[in-house]
Design a protein around this motif. Sequence first.
Motif, PDB file in Angstrom:
ATOM      1  N   HIS A  76       0.854  -1.191   0.000  1.00 44.34           N
ATOM      2  CA  HIS A  76       0.000   0.000   0.000  1.00 44.34           C
ATOM      3  C   HIS A  76       0.885   1.234   0.000  1.00 44.34           C
ATOM      4  CE1 HIS A  76       0.930  -0.702   4.196  1.00 44.34           C
ATOM      5  NE2 HIS A  76       0.262   0.351   4.617  1.00 44.34           N
ATOM      6  N   ASP A  80       5.557   4.530   5.301  1.00 45.78           N
ATOM      7  CA  ASP A  80       6.558   3.575   5.800  1.00 45.78           C
ATOM      8  C   ASP A  80       6.758   2.415   4.829  1.00 45.78           C
ATOM      9  OD1 ASP A  80       3.873   2.999   6.648  1.00 45.78           O
ATOM     10  OD2 ASP A  80       4.598   1.531   8.100  1.00 45.78           O
ATOM     11  N   HIS A  81       5.969   2.387   3.743  1.00 47.67           N
ATOM     12  CA  HIS A  81       6.083   1.312   2.744  1.00 47.67           C
ATOM     13  C   HIS A  81       6.478   1.834   1.366  1.00 47.67           C
ATOM     14  CE1 HIS A  81       4.115  -1.705   5.413  1.00 47.67           C
ATOM     15  NE2 HIS A  81       3.713  -0.587   5.984  1.00 47.67           N
ATOM     16  N   ASP A 176       0.296  -4.578   5.757  1.00 43.06           N
ATOM     17  CA  ASP A 176      -0.346  -4.192   7.000  1.00 43.06           C
ATOM     18  C   ASP A 176      -1.799  -4.669   6.983  1.00 43.06           C
ATOM     19  OD1 ASP A 176       2.013  -2.832   7.341  1.00 43.06           O
ATOM     20  OD2 ASP A 176       1.140  -0.873   7.568  1.00 43.06           O
ATOM     21  N   HIS A 240       6.744  -5.724  11.847  1.00 42.11           N
ATOM     22  CA  HIS A 240       6.005  -4.447  11.844  1.00 42.11           C
ATOM     23  C   HIS A 240       5.555  -4.077  13.261  1.00 42.11           C
ATOM     24  CE1 HIS A 240       2.995  -1.399  10.564  1.00 42.11           C
ATOM     25  NE2 HIS A 240       3.668  -1.323   9.434  1.00 42.11           N
TER      26      HIS A 240
HETATM   27 ZN    ZN Z   1       3.033   0.025   7.903  1.00 36.40          ZN
END
Ligand code: ZN
Length: 272
Positions: A76, A80-81, A176, A240
């Motif tokens: 996504h 943070d990705h 996530d 994570h």
């Molecule tokens: Zn994340």
Amino acid sequence: MNIRFLGTAAFEGIPSLFCRCELCAKAREAGGKEIRSRTSAMLGDDLKIDFPPDTFMHMVQGGLDLERIKDLIFTHSHSDHLYAEDLAARLPGYAQSAAHPIGIYANDAVLLRIKQTLDFNGGLQGKFTLNLARLFERAELQTAAVVPLPASHDPLETCLLYYIEKDGKAILYGHDSGWFPEETWAWLEDKKLDLAVLECTMGRIDYRKSHMNIEAVLETKERFEANGMLKPDARIVVTHFSHNAQLSHTDLTDIFAPHGIQVAYDGMMLEI
Ligand SMILES: [Zn+2]
Ligand SMILES: [Zn+2]
Ligand SMILES: [Zn+2]
């Protein structure tokens, strides 16, 4: 096949920027496995999952040759990705990169962000291809076959989990996400996994809607077992983590080891 966990933290990292909480203070002091950067993983040396802002550090510390990547898949668009700005570093003028395009496979939010960012730098220039992931549709990538599945994460975006077949192994990359949507369970139910990667952002906090806590991870494992989804040597790994959960690597290992679940740390390599 090997999987390498490059980063194992949620958005803030551990220690979190600007944070003076107890866990962050301890992590700064202890270093080692207590330091967690933003999440990403490599399957073999040619398939990367997500491209966080810590990729430069992952490359340097892990001795990675990013030019071996053929497929880059995204879960996504959260920051943070996806740090799209660093993808521009592969363009002419910034790198003497190899001729092959890296195949990017992602939802529309991710593709749009990448396209807009690269357009500011002269476009794709043959260095990337952009490919739209469609829920439940199997895609034969250069390095693996993948099926994107719905996550329970950000209601404004089609966040993806991935079922991945690579080098004869079956992997569920499961974050996530909070507790998986029933349609995801229904699709997964007859699959046999060698590895499941789950998230445990919330620790002991009573929450499992858009991220998982410990209880949700353990129940997910129980449902895998009840459905016969785990091959005899299958591994389950959690990653994570957020500093807000206030759990050190040792705490997490003490919690999960009795359940046969491995706690990832930055740089952890697994052979499956
Ligand atoms: Zn994340
Ligand atoms: Zn903190
Ligand atoms: Zn997210």
